[in-house]
Scaffold this active site. Structure first.
Site, mmCIF file in Angstrom:
data_model
loop_
_atom_site.group_PDB
_atom_site.id
_atom_site.type_symbol
_atom_site.label_atom_id
_atom_site.label_comp_id
_atom_site.label_asym_id
_atom_site.label_seq_id
_atom_site.Cartn_x
_atom_site.Cartn_y
_atom_site.Cartn_z
ATOM 1 N N CYS A 16 55.425 32.004 34.125
ATOM 2 C CA CYS A 16 55.108 32.642 35.400
ATOM 3 C C CYS A 16 54.258 31.715 36.248
ATOM 4 C CB CYS A 16 54.328 33.933 35.162
ATOM 5 S SG CYS A 16 55.305 35.261 34.482
ATOM 6 N N ASP A 48 47.043 45.985 49.632
ATOM 7 C CA ASP A 48 48.316 45.535 49.094
ATOM 8 C C ASP A 48 49.257 44.987 50.164
ATOM 9 O OD1 ASP A 48 48.056 46.277 46.217
ATOM 10 O OD2 ASP A 48 47.746 48.256 47.076
ATOM 11 N N ASP A 88 54.352 46.773 46.895
ATOM 12 C CA ASP A 88 53.214 46.810 47.815
ATOM 13 C C ASP A 88 53.443 47.747 48.988
ATOM 14 O OD1 ASP A 88 51.687 45.061 46.333
ATOM 15 O OD2 ASP A 88 52.393 43.279 47.373
#
Length: 347
Positions: A16, A48, A88
């Protein structure tokens, strides 16, 4: 899980993409300020997504996110990356409407069919929540990345913030923890295929249904649990104004993550989260290191962390479970007690 040999090799080599640590990000963004009469949510509060008012009945939610491969199958990777990006919008109480593909691809070593499968996975997840992918941008990179730049709609008076919980609220989590640890284990070939597929299924599950249910349940605050981990995002929700009281025995997590953590299979980002947040967290002395690391584990496509009035909390959990979501009540919001978070252990 179907695999492509080249993608499998690539996933295990690359891992990642490491996000900036919480401290580094805070130092970088604290000098950036955006002001406009129609800007509802900007840089302040580590929200977010951004929210911009169009008129009295409509605001747009904007966000972008991308990740490197976390599983072998390119189609499922595309699904997970899209679910992670769209989350988000849902965390802000919005409905996703349009999205742009964000792609970094090594076409010298990987076939066009792999990229096609990745984007097909992303498109299917966008379609699942009623969004439309309208284009995107692709660059040649040595490390594969994929995600979405998303736009959603929300009523200006119904935006869910990440730092507005109310004393007396109940805390709910809609997906189990441990994803960072288990993704690391997948790359190290330490999970059997059945468990790896179970992890992938959790990762590619959209937070859209959970968001709709949270709105119906009069949520006071909401965020999704991602790179800063459960404790990091809960600290954002506390904002130093209230104490988030947690019963670890009630927090949902994959038990297999405990075994992997005991073997040292823990992503670097999880250690960074622990170092940054632990001074602000009280942990019961009975909590072992492995269970502690579950709390700080850096998540990908995690669930929603929601603060809900007590009278609606059980209803929200039941609706989530009826929708196939592994939601659970794990704590409550109380007046500030000297720590942003207090973690007890009723086991």
């Amino acid at each position: 899980m179907n695999t492509d040999a080249k993608l499998t090799k690539y996933v295990r080599a690359s891992g990642c993409a490491a996000k900036l640590s919480p401290g580094s990000l805070a130092e970088s963004t604290c000098h950036i300020q955006s002001f406009h009469k129609d800007l509802i949510v900007g840089f302040e509060g580590n929200e977010d997504a951004g929210v911009y008012k169009i008129n009295d009945d409509l605001a747009i939610v904007q966000t972008v996110d991308f990740i490197t491969p976390v599983v072998d199958d390119p189609y499922i990777y595309g699904q997970i990356a899209a679910a992670n990006s769209l989350s988000d919008v849902f965390a802000m109480g919005g409905d996703a409407k349009t999205a742009l593909n964000v792609v970094g691809f090594d076409s010298k070593n990987h076939s066009p069919e792999i990229l096609s499968e990745i984007m097909r996975g992303g498109q299917d997840k966008a379609t699942e929540c009623g969004a439309v992918i309208v284009g995107g941008h692709t660059i040649q990179t040595p490390e594969m990345v994929y995600g979405l730049s998303c736009t959603g709609f929300v009523h200006p008076q119904k935006v869910l913030r990440n730092n507005t919980p109310k004393i007396g609220d109940v805390l709910i989590l809609t997906k189990p923890l441990g994803m960072g640890i288990l993704i690391t284990a997948i790359k190290a070939d330490l999970l059997d295929p059945v468990l790896a597929m179970k992890v992938a299924e959790n990762l590619r599950t959209l937070n859209y249904k959970a968001s709709l249910i949270a709105r119906e349940s009069h949520a006071s605050a909401c965020t999704d649990v991602t790179g800063f981990g459960f404790m990091g995002h809960m600290r954002e929700m506390s904002a130093g104004n209230v104490t988030m009281r947690v019963d670890l025995a009630k927090v949902p997590y994959f038990p297999e993550a405990i075994e992997m953590a005991s073997m040292g299979i823990i992503p670097a980002g999880s250690h960074a989260n622990r170092d940054y947040n632990k001074p602000h967290v009280y942990l019961a002395s009975s909590i072992e290191f492995e269970r502690e690391m579950i709390l700080f584990d850096a998540q990908t496509s995690g669930g929603l962390l929601v603060s809900v009035p007590q009278e609606f909390a059980q209803q929200m959990v039941e609706k989530c479970i009826d929708s196939g979501l592994n939601a659970a009540i794990f704590g409550d919001v109380v007046a500030y007690e000297g720590y942003d978070i207090v973690v007890n252990d009723s086991n």
